[in-house]
Design a protein around this motif. Sequence first.
Motif, PDB file in Angstrom:
ATOM      1  N   ASP A 132     -48.889 -22.170  20.597  1.00 25.37           N
ATOM      2  CA  ASP A 132     -50.215 -21.630  20.272  1.00 25.37           C
ATOM      3  C   ASP A 132     -50.960 -22.520  19.290  1.00 25.37           C
ATOM      4  O   ASP A 132     -51.863 -22.089  18.598  1.00 25.37           O
ATOM      5  CB  ASP A 132     -50.111 -20.205  19.728  1.00 25.37           C
ATOM      6  CG  ASP A 132     -49.372 -20.161  18.392  1.00 25.37           C
ATOM      7  OD1 ASP A 132     -48.589 -21.099  18.133  1.00 25.37           O
ATOM      8  OD2 ASP A 132     -49.575 -19.200  17.647  1.00 25.37           O
ATOM      9  N   HIS A 133     -50.559 -23.792  19.201  1.00 21.82           N
ATOM     10  CA  HIS A 133     -51.319 -24.751  18.399  1.00 21.82           C
ATOM     11  C   HIS A 133     -52.653 -24.998  19.089  1.00 21.82           C
ATOM     12  O   HIS A 133     -52.739 -24.994  20.311  1.00 21.82           O
ATOM     13  CB  HIS A 133     -50.520 -26.053  18.290  1.00 21.82           C
ATOM     14  CG  HIS A 133     -51.117 -27.027  17.328  1.00 21.82           C
ATOM     15  ND1 HIS A 133     -52.160 -27.840  17.659  1.00 21.82           N
ATOM     16  CD2 HIS A 133     -50.809 -27.317  16.042  1.00 21.82           C
ATOM     17  CE1 HIS A 133     -52.469 -28.592  16.617  1.00 21.82           C
ATOM     18  NE2 HIS A 133     -51.672 -28.293  15.615  1.00 21.82           N
ATOM     19  N   ALA A 134     -53.688 -25.204  18.288  1.00 23.46           N
ATOM     20  CA  ALA A 134     -55.028 -25.359  18.851  1.00 23.46           C
ATOM     21  C   ALA A 134     -55.105 -26.531  19.817  1.00 23.46           C
ATOM     22  O   ALA A 134     -55.967 -26.568  20.688  1.00 23.46           O
ATOM     23  CB  ALA A 134     -56.033 -25.545  17.723  1.00 23.46           C
ATOM     24  N   GLY A 144     -37.277 -23.506  11.987  1.00 25.35           N
ATOM     25  CA  GLY A 144     -37.256 -23.419  13.443  1.00 25.35           C
ATOM     26  C   GLY A 144     -38.361 -24.236  14.084  1.00 25.35           C
ATOM     27  O   GLY A 144     -38.251 -24.701  15.215  1.00 25.35           O
ATOM     28  N   CYS A 145     -39.439 -24.397  13.349  1.00 26.66           N
ATOM     29  CA  CYS A 145     -40.586 -25.133  13.873  1.00 26.66           C
ATOM     30  C   CYS A 145     -40.384 -26.633  13.673  1.00 26.66           C
ATOM     31  O   CYS A 145     -40.692 -27.443  14.539  1.00 26.66           O
ATOM     32  CB  CYS A 145     -41.830 -24.640  13.135  1.00 26.66           C
ATOM     33  SG  CYS A 145     -43.306 -25.540  13.471  1.00 26.66           S
ATOM     34  N   VAL A 146     -39.819 -26.967  12.536  1.00 32.75           N
ATOM     35  CA  VAL A 146     -39.770 -28.375  12.152  1.00 32.75           C
ATOM     36  C   VAL A 146     -38.613 -29.124  12.835  1.00 32.75           C
ATOM     37  O   VAL A 146     -38.763 -30.285  13.199  1.00 32.75           O
ATOM     38  CB  VAL A 146     -39.696 -28.491  10.612  1.00 32.75           C
ATOM     39  CG1 VAL A 146     -39.163 -29.828  10.200  1.00 32.75           C
ATOM     40  CG2 VAL A 146     -41.064 -28.237  10.010  1.00 32.75           C
ATOM     41  N   GLY A 148     -45.461 -37.683   7.979  1.00 27.89           N
ATOM     42  CA  GLY A 148     -45.879 -37.045   6.739  1.00 27.89           C
ATOM     43  C   GLY A 148     -45.828 -35.538   6.842  1.00 27.89           C
ATOM     44  O   GLY A 148     -45.349 -34.853   5.935  1.00 27.89           O
ATOM     45  N   ASN A 149     -46.293 -35.016   7.953  1.00 24.30           N
ATOM     46  CA  ASN A 149     -46.260 -33.574   8.171  1.00 24.30           C
ATOM     47  C   ASN A 149     -44.830 -33.053   8.084  1.00 24.30           C
ATOM     48  O   ASN A 149     -44.548 -32.065   7.411  1.00 24.30           O
ATOM     49  CB  ASN A 149     -46.885 -33.265   9.534  1.00 24.30           C
ATOM     50  CG  ASN A 149     -46.886 -31.782   9.849  1.00 24.30           C
ATOM     51  OD1 ASN A 149     -45.818 -31.170   9.909  1.00 24.30           O
ATOM     52  ND2 ASN A 149     -48.061 -31.223  10.054  1.00 24.30           N
ATOM     53  N   LEU A 150     -43.915 -33.745   8.767  1.00 25.73           N
ATOM     54  CA  LEU A 150     -42.519 -33.292   8.768  1.00 25.73           C
ATOM     55  C   LEU A 150     -41.909 -33.416   7.373  1.00 25.73           C
ATOM     56  O   LEU A 150     -41.227 -32.508   6.900  1.00 25.73           O
ATOM     57  CB  LEU A 150     -41.709 -34.096   9.795  1.00 25.73           C
ATOM     58  CG  LEU A 150     -42.126 -33.839  11.250  1.00 25.73           C
ATOM     59  CD1 LEU A 150     -41.453 -34.827  12.189  1.00 25.73           C
ATOM     60  CD2 LEU A 150     -41.799 -32.413  11.658  1.00 25.73           C
ATOM     61  N   PHE A 195     -43.464 -33.302   4.579  1.00 27.03           N
ATOM     62  CA  PHE A 195     -44.044 -32.246   3.752  1.00 27.03           C
ATOM     63  C   PHE A 195     -43.305 -30.924   3.948  1.00 27.03           C
ATOM     64  O   PHE A 195     -42.859 -30.295   2.997  1.00 27.03           O
ATOM     65  CB  PHE A 195     -45.525 -32.077   4.095  1.00 27.03           C
ATOM     66  CG  PHE A 195     -46.141 -30.826   3.527  1.00 27.03           C
ATOM     67  CD1 PHE A 195     -46.421 -30.748   2.170  1.00 27.03           C
ATOM     68  CD2 PHE A 195     -46.418 -29.736   4.329  1.00 27.03           C
ATOM     69  CE1 PHE A 195     -46.985 -29.599   1.637  1.00 27.03           C
ATOM     70  CE2 PHE A 195     -46.976 -28.583   3.801  1.00 27.03           C
ATOM     71  CZ  PHE A 195     -47.259 -28.515   2.452  1.00 27.03           C
ATOM     72  N   HIS A 196     -43.167 -30.517   5.205  1.00 26.59           N
ATOM     73  CA  HIS A 196     -42.547 -29.216   5.451  1.00 26.59           C
ATOM     74  C   HIS A 196     -41.082 -29.194   5.019  1.00 26.59           C
ATOM     75  O   HIS A 196     -40.609 -28.214   4.445  1.00 26.59           O
ATOM     76  CB  HIS A 196     -42.665 -28.843   6.936  1.00 26.59           C
ATOM     77  CG  HIS A 196     -44.039 -28.390   7.309  1.00 26.59           C
ATOM     78  ND1 HIS A 196     -44.990 -29.246   7.799  1.00 26.59           N
ATOM     79  CD2 HIS A 196     -44.629 -27.186   7.246  1.00 26.59           C
ATOM     80  CE1 HIS A 196     -46.106 -28.577   8.029  1.00 26.59           C
ATOM     81  NE2 HIS A 196     -45.929 -27.316   7.708  1.00 26.59           N
ATOM     82  N   ILE A 197     -40.367 -30.301   5.292  1.00 27.78           N
ATOM     83  CA  ILE A 197     -38.948 -30.325   4.915  1.00 27.78           C
ATOM     84  C   ILE A 197     -38.814 -30.342   3.391  1.00 27.78           C
ATOM     85  O   ILE A 197     -37.935 -29.681   2.826  1.00 27.78           O
ATOM     86  CB  ILE A 197     -38.248 -31.541   5.559  1.00 27.78           C
ATOM     87  CG1 ILE A 197     -38.206 -31.353   7.081  1.00 27.78           C
ATOM     88  CG2 ILE A 197     -36.838 -31.707   5.019  1.00 27.78           C
ATOM     89  CD1 ILE A 197     -37.821 -32.588   7.863  1.00 27.78           C
ATOM     90  N   ALA A 228     -50.164 -38.309   3.682  1.00 24.72           N
ATOM     91  CA  ALA A 228     -50.090 -38.990   4.972  1.00 24.72           C
ATOM     92  C   ALA A 228     -50.532 -38.045   6.093  1.00 24.72           C
ATOM     93  O   ALA A 228     -51.295 -38.428   6.976  1.00 24.72           O
ATOM     94  CB  ALA A 228     -48.668 -39.483   5.216  1.00 24.72           C
ATOM     95  N   ALA A 229     -50.065 -36.801   6.036  1.00 24.37           N
ATOM     96  CA  ALA A 229     -50.342 -35.856   7.116  1.00 24.37           C
ATOM     97  C   ALA A 229     -51.825 -35.535   7.221  1.00 24.37           C
ATOM     98  O   ALA A 229     -52.338 -35.256   8.300  1.00 24.37           O
ATOM     99  CB  ALA A 229     -49.559 -34.572   6.891  1.00 24.37           C
ATOM    100  N   LEU A 230     -52.517 -35.582   6.085  1.00 29.63           N
ATOM    101  CA  LEU A 230     -53.924 -35.192   6.127  1.00 29.63           C
ATOM    102  C   LEU A 230     -54.862 -36.380   6.303  1.00 29.63           C
ATOM    103  O   LEU A 230     -55.951 -36.234   6.833  1.00 29.63           O
ATOM    104  CB  LEU A 230     -54.291 -34.433   4.848  1.00 29.63           C
ATOM    105  CG  LEU A 230     -53.667 -33.046   4.714  1.00 29.63           C
ATOM    106  CD1 LEU A 230     -54.019 -32.425   3.375  1.00 29.63           C
ATOM    107  CD2 LEU A 230     -54.136 -32.132   5.831  1.00 29.63           C
ATOM    108  N   ILE A 269     -55.708 -24.301   6.289  1.00 27.34           N
ATOM    109  CA  ILE A 269     -55.444 -25.529   7.036  1.00 27.34           C
ATOM    110  C   ILE A 269     -54.653 -25.214   8.304  1.00 27.34           C
ATOM    111  O   ILE A 269     -54.927 -25.744   9.374  1.00 27.34           O
ATOM    112  CB  ILE A 269     -54.688 -26.540   6.133  1.00 27.34           C
ATOM    113  CG1 ILE A 269     -55.602 -26.974   4.985  1.00 27.34           C
ATOM    114  CG2 ILE A 269     -54.243 -27.746   6.934  1.00 27.34           C
ATOM    115  CD1 ILE A 269     -54.902 -27.832   3.955  1.00 27.34           C
ATOM    116  N   HIS A 270     -53.696 -24.299   8.166  1.00 21.04           N
ATOM    117  CA  HIS A 270     -52.940 -23.867   9.343  1.00 21.04           C
ATOM    118  C   HIS A 270     -53.840 -23.210  10.371  1.00 21.04           C
ATOM    119  O   HIS A 270     -53.725 -23.443  11.565  1.00 21.04           O
ATOM    120  CB  HIS A 270     -51.863 -22.874   8.915  1.00 21.04           C
ATOM    121  CG  HIS A 270     -50.521 -23.481   8.833  1.00 21.04           C
ATOM    122  ND1 HIS A 270     -49.395 -22.855   9.281  1.00 21.04           N
ATOM    123  CD2 HIS A 270     -50.123 -24.673   8.357  1.00 21.04           C
ATOM    124  CE1 HIS A 270     -48.367 -23.639   9.075  1.00 21.04           C
ATOM    125  NE2 HIS A 270     -48.775 -24.747   8.511  1.00 21.04           N
ATOM    126  N   ALA A 271     -54.715 -22.357   9.861  1.00 22.34           N
ATOM    127  CA  ALA A 271     -55.587 -21.607  10.768  1.00 22.34           C
ATOM    128  C   ALA A 271     -56.410 -22.563  11.619  1.00 22.34           C
ATOM    129  O   ALA A 271     -56.654 -22.327  12.799  1.00 22.34           O
ATOM    130  CB  ALA A 271     -56.506 -20.682   9.964  1.00 22.34           C
TER     131      ALA A 271
END
Lengths: 594, 338
Positions: A24-26, A131-133, A218-220, A222-224, A518-520, B292-294
């Motif tokens: 359901d990602h945009a 679970g997402c990452v 970077g996104n990964l 960040f979340h980790i 990095a992610a942004l 940001i997620h939204a």
Amino acid sequence: MSNSRSDLSPDRKKIVTDPLRPSDHADSAPAADEGRDDITSPRLGPVEWLRWGWRQLTSMRTALVLLLLLAIAAVPGSLVPQRGADPNGVTQYFTDNPDLAPVLDKLSLFDVYSSPWFSAIYILLFVSLIGCVLPRTQHHWKALRAQPPRTPARLTRLDDHRDVTVSVPGGQDASAVAASAVETAAAQLRRSGYRVARYDGRGAFSVSAERGYLRETGNLVFHIALVGVLIAVGVGGGFTYTGQRVLVEGQAFTNSLLDYSSFNPGRFVNTDTLAPYSMTLDRFDVSYVPPGQPGSGQAGDFAANVTTLTPDGQRQDGQVRVNHPLDVQGDRVYLLGNGYAPTVTIRNAEGVEVFHDSVAFLPQDANMTSLGVIKVADGMPEQLGLIGFFYPTMDTLTSGALTSTYGDLEYPVLTLRVYAGDLGIDDGTPRSVYTLDPTGMTQIAGGDSGTPALRLMPGETQDLPNGLGTITFENEAPAGTTGYAGSVKRFASLSIHRDLAGPWVLGFATLATLGLLAALFVPRRRMWVKATPHGDTVRVEYAGLARGEDPTLAAALDQIVERHRPALPAPTDQSPPSRPASDDQSRPDTGKVD
Amino acid sequence: MPGTDPLLLDEISLLLVWTAVAIYVLAFIAYAIDLARRSDLAIKAKDEVVARELVTAGGGGVIDASPRPAASGTSSATPRYLWARMGTALVALGFLFHLAGDVLRGVAAGRVPWSNMYEFALTGTLLVVAVYLVVLTRFDLRFLGALITGLAVVLLGGATLAFHVEVVPLADPLKSVWLVIHVFVASLATALFALAFGLSVMQLLQTRRERKLALAASSDAPAPRRNFLQTLPNADALESLAYRFAIVGFIFWTFTLIAGSIWANDAWGRFWGFDTKEVWTFVIWVLYAGYIHARATRGWRGTRSAWLSIIGFAAVLFNFTIVNVFFKGLHAYSGLTT
Ligand code: HEM
């Protein structure tokens, strides 16, 4: 700007180098199997149910809802006092709202951040996050080594597209010109950090380039790293301890459980193996803003001057100040508070000393009106309890009550009410050294006792009532001192911490921030350069596609065209940049930022 | 400044600050007139440039600050921006007074001028205006001018009335480089969030207008009343710009959070304790993470995410107004608290 996202993806089929996203990602096209998520689907077995549930939990929507819930759930903790941050506030709350408080307590509202409901939210959030990452990390690992995708057949369909036609100089082969133009483009793209792949064939030469894998990395990261922060807080907290100790000038303490007035160890702390050192408070400094100046009477520049003695016999001077804790053997020593500790000597009727100590008096106001308790357990016909007020600069209010008008020792006065009877300490009940419960005792000085309260200045001695003996308020100033400076000792309230979580939390938080940057801000984009020979001309096309937010794509494409120009023969006809007219309207800012 | 009376300096500073507030009020009026006239001009421009309308379904779409041939080709382009230009000139003038007042306050105090509620408001609003002026050199966001000047007038005027205090020596816990860094970065983040907030509000208005336009085009529903929105970028462009300010703000806010924790660890011996201020800093961070997620969640892009940006900024303002509670906690540092 979103209009060049993957809804315009050249290949409808999934591209390996695209980051993996929840369905359901945009950016993910509404999948054909979306309907299957609904209850309309035919019977589901337990495995399908589990899979379905897991998919729900690791969806963008769930993450979002949990994030918002987390924000909402954190709020009550700022409205109601919390046991962790403000235990006295909680006690007060119970006194003020005797009916409401127990109800709130049942709902864990005094311990919001360790409550079951708050924990449930963040645990679910982090399960969802992991679970997402995890699958995304695995996917990204592969993507890092994959080839950029095939060049789309019709580049003109892309929003960001440029077109140049050049004529081939006499004697040269159009195909060779096209091939070498693409070769140069590929080299240039590689040099600017793109990963490139050549796709030649069907009468055209092309290079497909992609960059910005760092965005997903970077996104990964960040979340980790957020998981790292959580674990560091949880596990590190178990190895952390804090202990409090009040030290009067001249006193020493050793870093062992017995010598602390209170001690809060984490779950995994071995209290037998605290770093063995001792610390003496040599002097406590404080300065006051003199009368007549703005902020007059305000105290500041607090500094506890200490000497530490380590087991190897090393002596070291140090200072504990606000904002500047002292590091000792991996512990950090903080200054929590300070005050006066009048030294009092009591002798019984026979002149035998039954009490001699410097007693820490707790400050009650900004001018250091202080309250303290003296307990004489032995040596008197009855036990004695004294409740005293200390005024560093005494003055009399119009009501006749005493007060202190300045924090420094200008006119120090100690007053004491005296109680005789049973202190209630003999049966082993723990009693605070700072309070005295006079029930069951007889007041023999002060209040309604008929005898006035004792009042002493440093160096003075008075008789106790009923011929019980004498009391002396010792003057601690060195002989020959004028005035009262130094006449009363001060104490410092120290807090000793060992924090194993801190450095790890900071490390992970820093990592998270770097990942976030990095992610942004790293643009992720694809570029294509394609050369098609037509008789004695070659048509060179350039196209770019943003993957995610990328306001600078058009400018980057222009730059590529510009840089590639010297590699081409002079253009015959340079068609104007074929950016769609509407593009100017929907993305007026592109090209402005670089 | 040896020999200079801090009280006198502070009085001059106050005078400068009130002058700045007065100029901001004038700027606000100019911007408001601009918005009103934009709608007026939009009606007049209607007959003039029907053709242009065809490509500007969502509005003028002009954010770019550079003169654009397409826009300046119409005769109404120059007078259209007269009031806005005046507003901006006034903001710049007000900013100079504001800056002077702020610097003088710092000189009077002999330290950075953001150490209590009043000074925090003083410097915070200064940064909001500064960021707005800097951004103006890149994007034409003058349609946010009324909002920004309005915010500056209310916050700066209100804080000067309610929170102004004489210069006194700093309490010990505030003597830290982290005060300088932490509070400054927090103010910067606030300024960026404010711009994102303004853009999100405009986005919501624009979305409503676009929906009505589409409805009017496909049925015989009445077309929306013409107003300044017509001269604004379309909702997509507004959203995307709001997002870009919000993510920069989010980075600064993340830094604020970390710097605050480091400071708390030095001052109080723990980096996190869920004290009121910490809770709200965290809530704001999570709200913007949610925003940001939204933006990346199907069904949440657009209006819903815009609401999150608005809620996030509301939380920022709330946090700002309970700062004094925070400082009260620190001032009671002189004695034993347990
Ligand atoms: C502690 C909870 C979480 C926080 C604070 C958080 C925060 C963020 C932030 C700040 C971003 C923007 C930076 C970027 O684009 O990399 C982001 C992006 C993202 N997050 Fe999270 N997140 C959390 C949990 C999750 C979970 C549970 C999921 C999986 C469902 C998830 C999936 C994503 C994805 C796919 C993106 C990329 C969005 C895009 O394409 O722009 N996050 N997250």
